[in-house]
Design a protein around this motif. Structure first.
Motif, PDB file in Angstrom:
ATOM      1  N   LEU A  38       0.886  -1.216  -0.101  1.00  0.00           N
ATOM      2  CA  LEU A  38       0.010   0.048   0.008  1.00  0.00           C
ATOM      3  C   LEU A  38       1.018   1.244   0.178  1.00  0.00           C
ATOM      4  O   LEU A  38       0.630   2.183  -0.771  1.00  0.00           O
ATOM      5  CB  LEU A  38      -0.893   0.217   1.250  1.00  0.00           C
ATOM      6  CG  LEU A  38      -2.202   0.839   1.061  1.00  0.00           C
ATOM      7  CD1 LEU A  38      -2.911   0.883  -0.166  1.00  0.00           C
ATOM      8  CD2 LEU A  38      -2.926   0.664   2.221  1.00  0.00           C
ATOM      9  N   LEU A  39       1.870   1.382   0.792  1.00  0.00           N
ATOM     10  CA  LEU A  39       2.935   2.316   0.881  1.00  0.00           C
ATOM     11  C   LEU A  39       3.538   2.478  -0.775  1.00  0.00           C
ATOM     12  O   LEU A  39       3.457   3.781  -1.224  1.00  0.00           O
ATOM     13  CB  LEU A  39       3.942   1.998   1.845  1.00  0.00           C
ATOM     14  CG  LEU A  39       5.017   3.129   1.825  1.00  0.00           C
ATOM     15  CD1 LEU A  39       4.514   4.834   1.956  1.00  0.00           C
ATOM     16  CD2 LEU A  39       6.145   2.926   2.865  1.00  0.00           C
ATOM     17  N   GLN A  40       3.973   1.655  -1.281  1.00  0.00           N
ATOM     18  CA  GLN A  40       4.494   1.501  -2.476  1.00  0.00           C
ATOM     19  C   GLN A  40       3.571   2.001  -3.526  1.00  0.00           C
ATOM     20  O   GLN A  40       3.773   2.963  -4.347  1.00  0.00           O
ATOM     21  CB  GLN A  40       5.061   0.206  -3.157  1.00  0.00           C
ATOM     22  CG  GLN A  40       5.721   0.027  -4.402  1.00  0.00           C
ATOM     23  CD  GLN A  40       6.007  -1.241  -5.081  1.00  0.00           C
ATOM     24  OE1 GLN A  40       6.137  -2.301  -3.888  1.00  0.00           O
ATOM     25  NE2 GLN A  40       6.460  -1.326  -6.256  1.00  0.00           N
ATOM     26  N   ALA A  41       2.226   1.687  -3.335  1.00  0.00           N
ATOM     27  CA  ALA A  41       1.254   2.365  -4.341  1.00  0.00           C
ATOM     28  C   ALA A  41       0.950   3.866  -4.237  1.00  0.00           C
ATOM     29  O   ALA A  41       0.897   4.576  -5.090  1.00  0.00           O
ATOM     30  CB  ALA A  41      -0.259   1.564  -4.049  1.00  0.00           C
ATOM     31  N   LEU A  42       1.060   4.061  -2.807  1.00  0.00           N
ATOM     32  CA  LEU A  42       0.925   5.779  -2.499  1.00  0.00           C
ATOM     33  C   LEU A  42       2.225   6.491  -3.013  1.00  0.00           C
ATOM     34  O   LEU A  42       1.817   7.499  -3.541  1.00  0.00           O
ATOM     35  CB  LEU A  42       0.698   5.756  -0.881  1.00  0.00           C
ATOM     36  CG  LEU A  42      -0.494   5.363  -0.277  1.00  0.00           C
ATOM     37  CD1 LEU A  42      -0.378   5.201   1.141  1.00  0.00           C
ATOM     38  CD2 LEU A  42      -1.730   6.479  -0.688  1.00  0.00           C
ATOM     39  N   CYS A  43       3.130   5.905  -3.247  1.00  0.00           N
ATOM     40  CA  CYS A  43       4.557   6.522  -3.541  1.00  0.00           C
ATOM     41  C   CYS A  43       4.305   6.753  -5.037  1.00  0.00           C
ATOM     42  O   CYS A  43       5.090   7.570  -5.700  1.00  0.00           O
ATOM     43  CB  CYS A  43       5.709   6.009  -3.012  1.00  0.00           C
ATOM     44  SG  CYS A  43       5.797   6.065  -1.260  1.00  0.00           S
ATOM     45  N   GLU A  44       3.869   5.418  -5.834  1.00  0.00           N
ATOM     46  CA  GLU A  44       4.003   5.691  -7.287  1.00  0.00           C
ATOM     47  C   GLU A  44       2.787   5.964  -7.930  1.00  0.00           C
ATOM     48  O   GLU A  44       2.890   6.390  -9.243  1.00  0.00           O
ATOM     49  CB  GLU A  44       4.208   3.756  -7.324  1.00  0.00           C
ATOM     50  CG  GLU A  44       5.496   3.471  -7.301  1.00  0.00           C
ATOM     51  CD  GLU A  44       5.523   1.768  -7.605  1.00  0.00           C
ATOM     52  OE1 GLU A  44       4.619   1.358  -8.093  1.00  0.00           O
ATOM     53  OE2 GLU A  44       6.559   1.436  -7.348  1.00  0.00           O
ATOM     54  N   ALA A  69       6.251  11.644   8.684  1.00  0.00           N
ATOM     55  CA  ALA A  69       7.404  11.665   7.737  1.00  0.00           C
ATOM     56  C   ALA A  69       8.243  10.577   8.034  1.00  0.00           C
ATOM     57  O   ALA A  69       9.165  10.209   7.172  1.00  0.00           O
ATOM     58  CB  ALA A  69       7.906  12.982   7.618  1.00  0.00           C
ATOM     59  N   ARG A  70       8.456  10.408   9.518  1.00  0.00           N
ATOM     60  CA  ARG A  70       9.398   9.616   9.758  1.00  0.00           C
ATOM     61  C   ARG A  70       9.119   8.086   9.712  1.00  0.00           C
ATOM     62  O   ARG A  70       9.912   7.048   9.459  1.00  0.00           O
ATOM     63  CB  ARG A  70       9.476   9.524  11.631  1.00  0.00           C
ATOM     64  CG  ARG A  70      10.761   8.763  12.225  1.00  0.00           C
ATOM     65  CD  ARG A  70      10.818   9.593  13.505  1.00  0.00           C
ATOM     66  NE  ARG A  70       9.820   9.135  14.499  1.00  0.00           N
ATOM     67  CZ  ARG A  70       9.407  10.155  15.296  1.00  0.00           C
ATOM     68  NH1 ARG A  70       9.613  11.407  15.058  1.00  0.00           N
ATOM     69  NH2 ARG A  70       8.197   9.900  16.131  1.00  0.00           N
ATOM     70  N   HIS A  71       7.783   7.571   9.692  1.00  0.00           N
ATOM     71  CA  HIS A  71       7.397   6.311   9.166  1.00  0.00           C
ATOM     72  C   HIS A  71       7.297   6.225   7.833  1.00  0.00           C
ATOM     73  O   HIS A  71       7.427   5.010   7.577  1.00  0.00           O
ATOM     74  CB  HIS A  71       5.919   6.177   9.980  1.00  0.00           C
ATOM     75  CG  HIS A  71       5.630   6.069  11.384  1.00  0.00           C
ATOM     76  ND1 HIS A  71       5.787   7.122  12.311  1.00  0.00           N
ATOM     77  CD2 HIS A  71       5.583   4.886  11.999  1.00  0.00           C
ATOM     78  CE1 HIS A  71       5.673   6.526  13.595  1.00  0.00           C
ATOM     79  NE2 HIS A  71       5.772   5.251  13.267  1.00  0.00           N
ATOM     80  N   ALA A  72       7.217   7.182   7.133  1.00  0.00           N
ATOM     81  CA  ALA A  72       7.248   6.977   5.598  1.00  0.00           C
ATOM     82  C   ALA A  72       7.860   8.138   5.007  1.00  0.00           C
ATOM     83  O   ALA A  72       7.371   9.146   4.323  1.00  0.00           O
ATOM     84  CB  ALA A  72       5.845   7.055   5.143  1.00  0.00           C
ATOM     85  N   PRO A  73       9.268   8.350   4.963  1.00  0.00           N
ATOM     86  CA  PRO A  73      10.047   9.277   4.653  1.00  0.00           C
ATOM     87  C   PRO A  73      10.152   9.413   3.299  1.00  0.00           C
ATOM     88  O   PRO A  73      10.405  10.588   2.711  1.00  0.00           O
ATOM     89  CB  PRO A  73      11.498   8.634   4.966  1.00  0.00           C
ATOM     90  CG  PRO A  73      11.336   7.388   5.220  1.00  0.00           C
ATOM     91  CD  PRO A  73       9.887   7.168   5.757  1.00  0.00           C
ATOM     92  N   LYS A  74       9.628   8.502   2.419  1.00  0.00           N
ATOM     93  CA  LYS A  74       9.577   8.916   0.873  1.00  0.00           C
ATOM     94  C   LYS A  74       8.110   9.262   0.288  1.00  0.00           C
ATOM     95  O   LYS A  74       8.135   9.407  -0.946  1.00  0.00           O
ATOM     96  CB  LYS A  74      10.113   7.402   0.255  1.00  0.00           C
ATOM     97  CG  LYS A  74      11.652   7.183   0.310  1.00  0.00           C
ATOM     98  CD  LYS A  74      11.898   5.886  -0.387  1.00  0.00           C
ATOM     99  CE  LYS A  74      13.271   5.450  -0.251  1.00  0.00           C
ATOM    100  NZ  LYS A  74      13.732   4.245  -0.830  1.00  0.00           N
ATOM    101  N   LEU A  75       7.297   9.386   1.016  1.00  0.00           N
ATOM    102  CA  LEU A  75       6.008   9.621   0.881  1.00  0.00           C
ATOM    103  C   LEU A  75       5.670  11.075   0.901  1.00  0.00           C
ATOM    104  O   LEU A  75       6.001  11.723   1.971  1.00  0.00           O
ATOM    105  CB  LEU A  75       4.734   9.005   1.787  1.00  0.00           C
ATOM    106  CG  LEU A  75       3.673   9.108   1.503  1.00  0.00           C
ATOM    107  CD1 LEU A  75       3.201   8.677  -0.079  1.00  0.00           C
ATOM    108  CD2 LEU A  75       2.540   8.561   2.583  1.00  0.00           C
TER     109      LEU A  75
END
Length: 339
Positions: A229-235, A266-272
Motif C-alpha cells: 500500500l505504501l508503494q502504491a501511495l508513492c507510485e 514523515a518518520r514512518h514514511a520518509p519517501k511519501l
C-alpha cells in the motif's frame, strides 16, 4: 452558511457518474467517517481503504472468538457512505445500533454481525463488503487495507510515569489510542502484511488520495506500514491530501502541534509526498511554521479552511469539509473532466 456550502448541499450526485474525480480515502474510525461523509457530497466515485488493527469492543470480541478481521471501522465507513434520504438514514442507524441488555449480544453492533456473517457465507472479504454496501445504498466502496487481522504495537516514552525517559512497548490499537506517555513509533504485526489487491488498484487508479483525519498512530499511520500500500501511495499519479485533525488526541498525540503530526508521519514514511496539507484555520497557531514543515517534509502546500463544526465540538462539519475538499480538487488538481 456560505453560498458555496448551499450549492454543495443541493447537488445530487449519481454514483459512478462520468466526469467526477476518482477519490480514495484512507483511515479508520470517526476521522475516516468524517472524511467520507464530506467526500460523498462531491463525488460518486469514492473508495474507502480502512485499517484492520482494531482489537477493542465488539470488533475485538468477534476477532478473538471467530478469527476474523475486526469489522468495526469497516462498518463505520459503510454507515458514513449512506445517503441522506430515508433509506440511507435508516440503514446507517441500523448498522450502527448496539444491543443492550446483559446477554452475549450486549455491546455488539448490528453491522459488525452482518459483515462477519457475510464473510462466513461468501468466504470473500471484498465481495461481502460490496454486498453490504449495495444493501445500504452506499455512495462508494469500502475495502480493508489488508486481508489479515493486524496487531498494532507502539514504542512509548514515559508509559511508566515513574520512568519518564524509559521506552516501553504497548500492544493493541485500543491500548495505543489511550496510552499515557509519548508515542515514538508504531509497527504492525505481522510486519509485512499483504495488502488487499483491490485497495492497491484503487490507489493506483485514483485522481485524488485523501489520508486522514483520524487517530494519528492507530488509524492513519498504519496504512503506511503495509508495504504494497505504501508503494502504491508513492507510485500513484494521483494527487494526495493529508487532512489534519482539529485537536490533539488525549493520550495518543496529547500536546502535539500540527507540525509534530507531519514529523511523525514523515518518520514512518520518509519517501511519501503530499500535494496538499489541509488544516482547520483555527487549529493552527503558527501557519508559517506549518507551511515550512509541509514543504520540507512532505513537499506540499498548506490549505487553511474553516472545517470545524460551528458548535465548538472537536468534529468536522461535513458541508464545510466537503467545500474545502472540492476547492482543493479544483485548485490543485490536474485539469480533468470534473472541471
Amino acid at each position: 452558511m456560505t453560498g458555496r456550502t448551499l450549492r454543495l448541499r443541493r447537488r445530487k450526485l449519481v454514483p459512478g457518474r462520468k466526469g467526477q474525480p476518482k477519490v480514495v480515502a484512507l483511515g479508520g474510525g470517526m476521522g475516516l467517517s468524517a472524511s467520507l461523509t464530506a467526500l460523498r457530497r462531491i463525488t460518486g466515485d469514492l473508495t474507502a481503504v480502512v485499517t484492520v488493527a482494531d482489537d477493542g469492543g465488539s470488533s475485538g470480541r468477534l476477532r478473538d472468538e471467530l478469527d476474523v478481521l475486526p469489522p468495526g471501522d469497516l462498518r463505520k465507513a459503510l454507515a458514513a457512505l449512506c445517503g441522506d434520504d430515508q433509506w440511507g438514514r435508516t440503514w446507517a442507524q441500523v448498522v450502527q445500533h448496539r444491543f443492550t441488555g446483559e446477554g452475549d449480544l450486549k455491546g455488539h453492533a448490528v453491522g459488525n454481525l452482518l459483515i462477519v456473517a457475510l464473510w462466513e457465507q461468501l468466504g470473500d472479504h471484498v465481495a461481502a463488503l460490496d454486498l453490504v454496501g449495495k444493501l445500504l445504498g452506499a455512495h462508494g466502496r469500502v475495502l480493508p487495507m489488508s486481508a489479515v487481522p493486524l496487531e498494532l504495537q507502539a514504542e512509548v516514552r514515559g508509559h511508566d510515569p515513574d520512568r519518564p525517559e524509559e521506552l516501553s512497548t504497548v500492544r493493541g490499537q485500543a491500548t495505543v489510542a489511550l496510552t499515557p506517555g509519548e508515542v515514538q513509533q508504531v509497527r504492525l504485526v505481522p510486519s509485512d502484511p499483504p495488502a488487499v489487491p483491490e485497495a492497491v488498484s484503487a490507489v493506483l487508479d485514483a485522481d485524488w488520495v485523501v489520508v486522514g483525519p483520524g487517530s494519528w498512530f492507530s488509524s492513519v499511520i498504519p496504512h503506511l506500514l503495509v508495504p504494497e500500500l505504501l508503494q502504491a501511495l508513492c507510485e500513484t499519479k494521483a494527487r494526495k491530501v493529508l487532512s489534519l485533525n482539529l485537536a490533539p488526541q488525549p493520550g495518543e498525540t496529547e500536546g502535539f502541534s500540527p507540525q509534530r503530526h507531519l514529523e511523525v508521519l514523515a518518520r514512518h514514511a520518509p519517501k511519501l509526498a503530499f500535494d496538499v496539507v489541509l488544516a482547520d484555520q483555527d487549529a493552527v497557531p503558527d501557519a508559517e511554521s506549518l507551511r515550512r514543515e509541509a514543504a520540507e517534509l512532505l513537499g506540499g502546500a498548506v490549505e487553511l479552511a474553516a472545517v470545524a463544526a460551528p458548535d465548538g465540538s472537536p468534529r468536522h462539519d461535513p458541508e464545510l469539509l466537503a467545500a474545502a475538499y472540492d476547492r482543493i480538487f479544483r485548485m490543485h488538481g490536474r485539469i480533468g473532466p470534473w472541471r
